[in-house]
Design a protein around this motif. Structure first.
Motif, PDB file in Angstrom:
ATOM      1  N   ASP A   1      26.484  23.361  62.668  1.00 35.76           N
ATOM      2  CA  ASP A   1      27.344  22.379  61.994  1.00 35.76           C
ATOM      3  C   ASP A   1      27.042  22.304  60.501  1.00 35.76           C
ATOM      4  OD1 ASP A   1      28.585  21.791  64.362  1.00 35.76           O
ATOM      5  OD2 ASP A   1      27.355  20.014  64.796  1.00 35.76           O
ATOM      6  N   LEU A   2      25.755  22.328  60.160  1.00 35.84           N
ATOM      7  CA  LEU A   2      25.359  22.255  58.757  1.00 35.84           C
ATOM      8  C   LEU A   2      25.842  23.487  57.987  1.00 35.84           C
ATOM      9  CD1 LEU A   2      23.816  20.913  56.433  1.00 35.84           C
ATOM     10  CD2 LEU A   2      21.718  21.988  57.284  1.00 35.84           C
TER      11      LEU A   2
ATOM     12  N   GLU B   1      29.686  25.929  54.099  1.00 37.02           N
ATOM     13  CA  GLU B   1      30.657  26.987  53.811  1.00 37.02           C
ATOM     14  C   GLU B   1      32.031  26.420  53.477  1.00 37.02           C
ATOM     15  OE1 GLU B   1      30.629  29.506  57.222  1.00 37.02           O
ATOM     16  OE2 GLU B   1      28.716  30.475  56.708  1.00 37.02           O
ATOM     17  N   GLU B   2      32.440  25.410  54.219  1.00 31.73           N
ATOM     18  CA  GLU B   2      33.788  24.868  54.041  1.00 31.73           C
ATOM     19  C   GLU B   2      33.900  23.927  52.844  1.00 31.73           C
ATOM     20  OE1 GLU B   2      34.742  23.035  57.742  1.00 31.73           O
ATOM     21  OE2 GLU B   2      35.359  24.934  58.705  1.00 31.73           O
ATOM     22  N   GLN B   3      32.832  23.182  52.567  1.00 30.40           N
ATOM     23  CA  GLN B   3      32.910  22.144  51.540  1.00 30.40           C
ATOM     24  C   GLN B   3      32.467  22.605  50.149  1.00 30.40           C
ATOM     25  OE1 GLN B   3      34.323  19.145  52.146  1.00 30.40           O
ATOM     26  NE2 GLN B   3      34.721  19.951  54.200  1.00 30.40           N
ATOM     27  N   ALA B   4      31.761  23.714  50.076  1.00 25.32           N
ATOM     28  CA  ALA B   4      31.303  24.198  48.762  1.00 25.32           C
ATOM     29  C   ALA B   4      32.505  24.649  47.934  1.00 25.32           C
ATOM     30  CB  ALA B   4      30.316  25.347  48.938  1.00 25.32           C
TER      31      ALA B   4
ATOM     32  N   ILE C   1      29.567  23.805  44.051  1.00 26.13           N
ATOM     33  CA  ILE C   1      29.088  22.435  44.249  1.00 26.13           C
ATOM     34  C   ILE C   1      29.554  21.936  45.604  1.00 26.13           C
ATOM     35  CG2 ILE C   1      29.171  20.067  43.369  1.00 26.13           C
ATOM     36  CD1 ILE C   1      29.800  21.376  40.606  1.00 26.13           C
ATOM     37  N   CYS C   2      28.660  21.233  46.270  1.00 24.31           N
ATOM     38  CA  CYS C   2      29.008  20.656  47.576  1.00 24.31           C
ATOM     39  C   CYS C   2      28.482  19.225  47.631  1.00 24.31           C
ATOM     40  CB  CYS C   2      28.385  21.499  48.691  1.00 24.31           C
ATOM     41  SG  CYS C   2      28.703  20.857  50.352  1.00 24.31           S
ATOM     42  N   THR C   3      29.337  18.286  48.009  1.00 28.02           N
ATOM     43  CA  THR C   3      28.902  16.893  48.165  1.00 28.02           C
ATOM     44  C   THR C   3      28.939  16.520  49.645  1.00 28.02           C
ATOM     45  OG1 THR C   3      31.158  16.116  47.825  1.00 28.02           O
ATOM     46  CG2 THR C   3      29.722  16.180  45.898  1.00 28.02           C
ATOM     47  N   PHE C   4      28.118  15.552  49.998  1.00 26.03           N
ATOM     48  CA  PHE C   4      28.066  15.078  51.380  1.00 26.03           C
ATOM     49  C   PHE C   4      28.875  13.790  51.518  1.00 26.03           C
ATOM     50  CE2 PHE C   4      24.432  17.862  50.989  1.00 26.03           C
ATOM     51  CZ  PHE C   4      24.495  18.585  52.169  1.00 26.03           C
TER      52      PHE C   4
END
Length: 654
Positions: A354-355, A360-363, A334-337
């Protein structure tokens, strides 16, 4: 009509593994590929593709055939449509005549719905690009969203004129029937009046995995509070919203290549990601995620990353979809913005690099994400914390893999600072309750059903001759041109009447041996399909001294092609189970082909003799004349002697 030459060119160019790879995630398995069946719900692969033979077989449903039959089964194409699809995919030129109004009327209902939907897609797209209203309203909206002309073309975005029946009038003028316009939901009919369902909306065509237009999503651009912001096509014979994902057609190859699928909520999220450069993304189109949609992704990849908006208002409710994904045995992140951002706005304002880095980092793994989200709600409240932990264990209980369950229990124990023993006990209680509830449900269903005494189970009798005829076709297909040394047993009788066998060896091709032996005995196939296949194969081998099975399959009628595929792919079936990895080694048939050929022919001869004995025995019961009975009894004795000789030959062969 499509010419035979064009069809042959399509078959020569198309690769079955490439075409099926667009719809099913295939993994190498020896010289073949295997994957999950696209025709049934399963977790272990039973679907096999042979690049060498250019055929496929689904062992769970029994379906099989060539590249065209796959498209006909999976996408419900007609034969010409499948050929056209492949021609377009591989750039093969194809002659096509314009459909007349009469031909349109003769098309079956399902195909008519597809034709209407395809016309609508082209009409809305053309209206957007070429009319003053389309440019001023529709195209301006898409440009404000940041979509380029290339993106608008790629997704066939369109505009439905702000007029009561502009689209309907144009469709009727083009020869499309009102009944089909109504069944697709494009036109609303009330008495004598006709209305365009999507009047004044920008249009998002919803495509199947093969690119067929199933339905539409339309967004209103005015501030009319009475009208829904987004409007989807109603359910129809070709559009079932619970079974389709927006963007799957454009994303399928990237999902399989990246071995991951990003799941978002809206149409524009998908489009903006594509424009930025990330193509392995699909949307549930605003509907609650369903098992059918998850299985659609599961064919292409076992990994899903769910992307949520920064607004966490409905986040907890959305987490229910995560449990559904886990139930299907898939891996989910799961990844949130950031707050105030969604996938569309974030992709629009960031570069591809950047996307990609952010995703990759936030998932996060679902357990870590759920823990952090629910822990915030619990804070210092012990009761809420207990509920949070239980909620996490409930999600873990949905995972079908016991090893993964244990790994996640350990991770949950570490994150939430609670003993593994307590978590394992809770998991065991949940699983036990699920089994108990399932048992109660079954009992209730049984109690409501009328109890009918069961008849004694009948064991299906094996049709020996059918199996032997099928075996002969198999030997011709697999080893027809192989030259082998055969040992024939020549029957000899000495002066005392004793029988003996003298071995006589000779070299021959498998198809020659089978043909000559069956000719000597004047053996006739009883199965019509096998009989036709036998002569087709023998004629090709006699004339060409070669047999290209992929060419044969492509030129046969679909039901015969399926029978051939079933025979050919039985050889590869063991690969599905990884027997060699388990140190179970299967003996290859080509190491004893001559023995199998001789055994099969002798068994067929013996079966035919046994049937003849049975027929004569039945005739005796009907006969009244003594002479007739005596003749029949003598025939039976002769056939019994022959059967004994064949049995002795068979024993020696084995």
């Amino acid at each position: 009509m499509i010419s035979r030459t064009t069809i042959d060119n399509v078959f020569e160019t198309a690769r079955v593994e490439e075409v099926i790879g667009d719809f099913v995630h295939l993994k190498k398995s020896g010289s073949n590929f295997k994957g999950l069946s696209p025709f049934s719900d399963e977790r272990t692969p039973s679907f096999m593709v042979s690049p060498v033979k250019q055929i496929w077989k689904d062992f769970s449903s029994g379906k099989g055939g060539n590249v065209v039959s796959f498209l006909m089964e999976h996408e419900h194409f007609t034969y010409p449509e499948a050929i056209k699809y492949l021609a377009k995919k591989y750039g093969v030129e194809i002659e096509e005549t314009e459909q007349t109004d009469e031909q349109k009327e003769q098309a079956n209902e399902r195909e008519s719905l597809y034709l209407v939907s395809e016309f609508a897609k082209d009409y809305f797209h053309k209206t957007l690009l070429e009319t003053e209203q389309g440019k001023a309203i529709g195209k301006t909206y898409f440009k404000e969203r940041g979509f380029t002309d290339a993106t608008i073309k790629k997704f066939s975005l369109g505009y439905s004129p702000d007029s009561w029946s502009a689209f309907t009038d144009e469709a009727l003028k083009g020869g499309y029937q009102l009944s089909f316009l109504e069944k697709t939901g494009l036109t609303i009919v009330k008495g004598d009046k006709k209305f365009d369902r999507f009047k004044g909306r920008v249009m998002f065509p919803i495509l199947s995995m093969s690119g067929r237009t199933l339905g539409f999503g339309g967004r209103i651009l005015t501030s009319d509070k009475k009208a829904a912001k987004y409007l989807n096509s109603p359910e129809s014979d070709i559009y079932h919203k619970s079974k389709v994902l927006y963007g799957i057609y454009h994303a399928k190859q990237s999902i399989a290549k990246e071995d991951n699928c990003y799941l978002v909520e809206g149409y524009t999220d998908v489009i903006q990601f594509h424009q930025t450069g990330i193509e392995n993304v699909v949307s549930s189109s605003g509907t609650a995620l369903t098992p059918e949609q998850i299985r659609l992704i599961n064919r292409l990849s076992k990994n899903i990353t769910v992307l949520f908006d920064g607004d966490a208002a409905g986040l907890r409710a959305s987490l229910r979809g995560i449990d559904l994904i886990l139930e299907q045995g898939m891996n989910v992140k799961i990844c949130t913005f950031p707050e105030g951002e969604d996938p569309d706005s974030f992709a629009k304002s960031h570069s591809l690099e950047d996307l990609t880095l952010y995703l990759e980092e936030q998932a996060q793994d679902f357990i870590a994400f759920k823990a952090s989200l629910l822990a915030k709600e619990a804070e210092n409240n012990p009761i809420k914390k207990a509920d949070t932990i239980r909620d996490m264990v409930v999600s873990i209980s949905k995972i079908p893999d016991a090893i993964k369950q244990e790994v996640y229990i350990k991770e949950c124990s570490r994150i939430m600072d609670i003993s593994e023993t307590v978590l394992f006990n809770t998991l065991a209680q949940l699983l036990q309750k699920e089994r108990r509830d399932a048992g109660k449900k079954t009992t209730q269903q049984q109690e409501t059903m009328q109890v009918i005494p069961a008849e004694p189970e009948k064991v299906a009798k094996i049709d020996v001759q059918f199996e032997l005829e099928r075996k002969i076709i198999e030997l011709l297909l697999l080893y027809g041109t192989l030259e082998e040394e055969f040992e024939d047993l020549i029957l000899e009788t000495n002066e005392e009447g004793e029988i003996s066998f003298t071995p006589e060896k000779s070299n021959a091709k498998v198809f020659e041996k089978i043909y000559l032996d069956l000719q000597d005995d004047e053996v006739e196939f009883t199965n019509t399909d096998f009989k036709e296949l036998y002569f087709e194969i023998i004629n090709r081998l006699n004339q060409q001294q070669d047999l290209k099975v992929e060419t044969l399959v492509n030129q046969l009628e679909p039901h015969k092609a399926e029978a051939v595929t079933d025979i050919l792919m039985q050889e590869e079936k063991y690969q599905l189970h990884d027997w060699e990895r388990k140190e179970i080694f299967v003996k290859e048939k080509d190491k004893s082909v001559s023995q199998i050929v001789s055994e099969t022919i002798l068994n067929l001869r013996r079966e035919l003799v046994a049937k003849k004995i049975s027929e004569l025995s039945s005739e005796i019961e009907q006969q009244t004349q003594a002479a007739e009975k005596e003749n029949s009894l003598q025939d039976i004795v002769d056939y019994l002697t022959l059967k004994k000789i064949l049995s002795e030959k068979l024993r020696r062969v084995l």
